[in-house]
Write an enzyme that holds these catalytic residues in place. Structure first.
Site, mmCIF file in Angstrom:
data_model
loop_
_atom_site.group_PDB
_atom_site.id
_atom_site.type_symbol
_atom_site.label_atom_id
_atom_site.label_comp_id
_atom_site.label_asym_id
_atom_site.label_seq_id
_atom_site.Cartn_x
_atom_site.Cartn_y
_atom_site.Cartn_z
ATOM 1 N N LYS A 260 0.835 -1.213 0.000
ATOM 2 C CA LYS A 260 0.000 0.000 0.000
ATOM 3 C C LYS A 260 0.863 1.253 0.000
ATOM 4 O O LYS A 260 1.683 1.452 0.888
ATOM 5 C CB LYS A 260 -0.898 -0.019 1.238
ATOM 6 C CG LYS A 260 -1.721 1.252 1.455
ATOM 7 C CD LYS A 260 -2.474 1.175 2.779
ATOM 8 C CE LYS A 260 -3.137 2.494 3.138
ATOM 9 N NZ LYS A 260 -3.771 2.433 4.476
ATOM 10 N N ASP A 265 -2.413 10.275 4.110
ATOM 11 C CA ASP A 265 -3.821 9.917 4.258
ATOM 12 C C ASP A 265 -4.524 10.902 5.175
ATOM 13 O O ASP A 265 -4.421 10.815 6.398
ATOM 14 C CB ASP A 265 -3.949 8.493 4.818
ATOM 15 C CG ASP A 265 -5.405 8.062 4.939
ATOM 16 O OD1 ASP A 265 -6.266 8.698 4.301
ATOM 17 O OD2 ASP A 265 -5.667 7.089 5.669
ATOM 18 N N LYS A 272 -9.815 12.539 8.960
ATOM 19 C CA LYS A 272 -9.332 11.974 10.216
ATOM 20 C C LYS A 272 -9.415 12.996 11.337
ATOM 21 O O LYS A 272 -9.261 14.196 11.120
ATOM 22 C CB LYS A 272 -7.870 11.525 10.065
ATOM 23 C CG LYS A 272 -7.689 10.280 9.235
ATOM 24 C CD LYS A 272 -6.233 9.856 9.213
ATOM 25 C CE LYS A 272 -6.027 8.635 8.345
ATOM 26 N NZ LYS A 272 -6.659 7.434 8.899
ATOM 27 N N ASP A 282 1.745 6.066 5.789
ATOM 28 C CA ASP A 282 0.745 5.172 5.214
ATOM 29 C C ASP A 282 1.219 4.521 3.912
ATOM 30 O O ASP A 282 0.473 3.784 3.276
ATOM 31 C CB ASP A 282 -0.572 5.918 4.982
ATOM 32 C CG ASP A 282 -1.791 5.030 5.204
ATOM 33 O OD1 ASP A 282 -1.641 3.945 5.779
ATOM 34 O OD2 ASP A 282 -2.887 5.428 4.790
ATOM 35 N N ASP A 341 -12.012 6.957 4.289
ATOM 36 C CA ASP A 341 -10.802 6.675 5.057
ATOM 37 C C ASP A 341 -10.459 5.191 5.057
ATOM 38 O O ASP A 341 -9.500 4.772 5.691
ATOM 39 C CB ASP A 341 -10.949 7.187 6.499
ATOM 40 C CG ASP A 341 -9.614 7.286 7.223
ATOM 41 O OD1 ASP A 341 -8.571 7.356 6.529
ATOM 42 O OD2 ASP A 341 -9.606 7.278 8.471
ATOM 43 N N GLU A 343 -9.396 3.701 2.368
ATOM 44 C CA GLU A 343 -8.938 3.852 0.981
ATOM 45 C C GLU A 343 -7.883 2.830 0.580
ATOM 46 O O GLU A 343 -7.751 2.482 -0.595
ATOM 47 C CB GLU A 343 -8.379 5.272 0.776
ATOM 48 C CG GLU A 343 -6.951 5.513 1.211
ATOM 49 C CD GLU A 343 -6.696 5.294 2.694
ATOM 50 O OE1 GLU A 343 -5.580 4.864 3.044
ATOM 51 O OE2 GLU A 343 -7.598 5.558 3.517
ATOM 52 N N ARG A 345 -7.506 -0.374 0.966
ATOM 53 C CA ARG A 345 -7.972 -1.622 0.359
ATOM 54 C C ARG A 345 -8.444 -1.416 -1.084
ATOM 55 O O ARG A 345 -8.431 -2.353 -1.878
ATOM 56 C CB ARG A 345 -9.072 -2.229 1.220
ATOM 57 C CG ARG A 345 -10.336 -1.403 1.336
ATOM 58 C CD ARG A 345 -11.154 -1.762 2.557
ATOM 59 N NE ARG A 345 -10.504 -1.333 3.789
ATOM 60 C CZ ARG A 345 -10.955 -1.592 5.009
ATOM 61 N NH1 ARG A 345 -12.069 -2.287 5.164
ATOM 62 N NH2 ARG A 345 -10.298 -1.173 6.072
#
Length: 495
Positions: A260, A265, A272, A282, A341, A343, A345
């Site tokens: 990933k 993020d 968030k 991230d 959030d 995202e 996956r």
């Protein structure tokens, strides 16, 4: 960068500091094997000196004892292994203890006298501890301090022993991959974005002799990568998909690596409310697989490895994807977005679909995917999910390499929680229960039946909020050692 060499343990040790190990026992602190020559050079008073300053031998304890002219070396550094035997040393305990000692030292030359000097496995652990513990991220410091230790000599029975030399070489390659991953994670998102990250991957991959392919936003649109485009659509910096391939002659098996690569993020429109400053990390999974495939090439492992790395910034703007949007993935399936959030996956699903088009024998995916991993397993243990036998094989390889992993289930009955009234699947459920497992089940939806695969959730382990063992505060390079160990196992044993 700290240089590491092997020296004969029969020669007098001379350095700015000598590192020995201590152990916590019911009777108090004890010297671990390997310290005897140092103690003898001091007239047998080292243990008494440690007791006088109330040393305990506990893990992460570092005690400095000046020799006051009794030795040519001015300083003895005693580093704690924790509870255990003074004669039987666990490699990871040694790795962490040596790392803690190197964090406490700067500049100059250091010698390490720990353990059985003929054990190549211990040589590798000591070298790992040196090179990981000596790591400093100083790119943005005007006056870097403290400096890395300049040189470390490891005392061994035979400095020309082929096993010890091979262990040292492997350690240097793997720890370079870990430390490069740390550098990437520690780099702020105003410098590391999908475009610059892809450029780094191309430069480093080509330097290592890999074939490299970079898909820009136009190529992603032509290829139908709706998950990557949807997540990356809100950023001023467009997304990328990077492919790095190592194809040795006579490869025994083929492995797909997926990581990933969310360079920052914000949570998107589901903004968030906590821990946002850490979200430059991230992309830790992407960094780990990039560096792992490069390490595999340097180690010349007889296994074909292709890393497929989606990169995007999850930002907020008028072009951000929204809750309730439906994204069309590379295979034409659809995903309802319940929360922007969740995202990671979405970009991983597209990357996994592309990777599986190559029909690999194994698939290893890693990501800072869920807060559920932190809730279930804390900050140091990786959650491993996937096909049971291969999952356990990767867990065993990672455990042997010194990382902490725990196998988790993917109960089929949970799949219905991801049913959507408008699309084939929804990216996340409304409640938080089993969130780590549900993320794994979402990813499983994009893995062909019969493919051996594992998902490694490194949300907690990828970033340290405080220093301990061989880790400084910041990026840890988590999961690189596990991936390289798993690739080595596959190269040696095939399927």
């Amino acid at each position: 960068m700290t240089s590491v060499s092997l020296i004969s343990s029969t020669a007098p040790l001379s350095a700015d500091a000598i590192v020995v190990a201590t152990v916590a026992t019911p009777a108090g602190v004890a010297l671990a094997t390997g310290a005897s020559p140092v103690d003898e050079a001091l007239g047998g008073v080292l243990l008494a000196a440690l007791k006088a300053v109330t040393a305990t031998g506990r893990a992460d304890e570092v005690v400095k004892i000046p020799t006051l002219g009794k030795s040519a070396t001015p300083l003895i550094v005693a580093t704690g292994l924790g509870t255990g035997s003074a004669d039987t040393l666990e490699p990871e305990s040694v790795r962490r203890a040596v790392g803690a000692a190197l964090r406490a030292l700067s500049g100059g030359r250091v010698a390490v006298a720990i353990g059985d000097a003929s054990d190549s496995g211990l040589v590798e652990a000591i070298s790992d501890g040196v090179l990981l513990g000596g790591y400093r991220f100083t790119k943005y410091k005007s006056a870097p301090s403290p400096a890395e230790v300049r040189r470390v000599d490891i005392a061994v029975t035979d400095a020309s022993d082929a096993g010890s030399r091979a262990a040292l070489r492997r350690s240097k390659i793997v720890t370079t991959a870990v430390n490069n991953t740390r550098d990437l994670v520690n780099t702020p998102a105003n410098e590391l974005n999908p475009v610059t990250f892809a450029a780094y991957a191309r430069e480093q991959g080509e330097a290592a002799g890999l074939s490299v392919e970079v898909l820009d936003e136009r190529a992603l649109k032509r290829g139908g990568f709706g998950g990557i485009l949807g997540v990356g659509g809100g950023s001023a910096t467009p997304p990328r998909l990077v492919r790095l391939s190592y194809q040795p002659a006579r490869a025994k098996s083929s492995v797909a690596l997926i990581g990933k690569g969310i360079t920052f993020d914000s949570g998107g429109l589901d903004l968030k409310t906590a821990m946002m400053a850490q979200m430059k990390s991230d992309m830790a999974g992407a960094a780990a697989v990039i560096e792992s495939v490069i390490a595999a090439a340097k180690l010349r492992l007889p296994v074909a490895v292709t890393a497929t790395v989606p990169m995007a910034e999850n930002a907020v703007s008028g072009t951000s994807y929204r809750p309730s949007d439906v994204l069309v993935m590379r295979d034409g399936s659809t995903v309802e977005v319940d929360n922007t959030d969740a995202e990671g996956r979405l970009i991983l699903a597209d990357a996994m679909l592309r990777a599986c088009e190559d029909s690999p024998d194994f698939l290893i995916e890693t990501s800072t995917l869920t807060g559920g991993q932190l809730i279930a397993l804390g900050t140091e243990t990786v959650g491993a999910m996937g096909s049971d036998e291969f999952r356990d094989r990767v867990v065993a390889a990672g455990t042997g390499a010194g990382e902490s992993l725990w196998p988790m289930p993917l109960p089929p009955r949970l799949r219905s929680n991801l049913d959507s009234p408008v699309a084939d699947i929804v990216n996340v459920t409304k409640d938080r229960w089993a969130s780590m497992l549900l993320a794994g089940i979402f990813l499983k939806n994009y893995v062909p039946d019969g493919l051996d695969w594992v998902h490694l959730d490194i949300a907690g382990p990828a970033f340290a909020t405080s220093a301990s063992g061989y880790n400084q505060r910041g990026g840890t390079g988590a999961i690189v050692r596990t991936i390289v160990a798993a690739l080595t196992d596959i190269a040696q044993n095939g399927s």
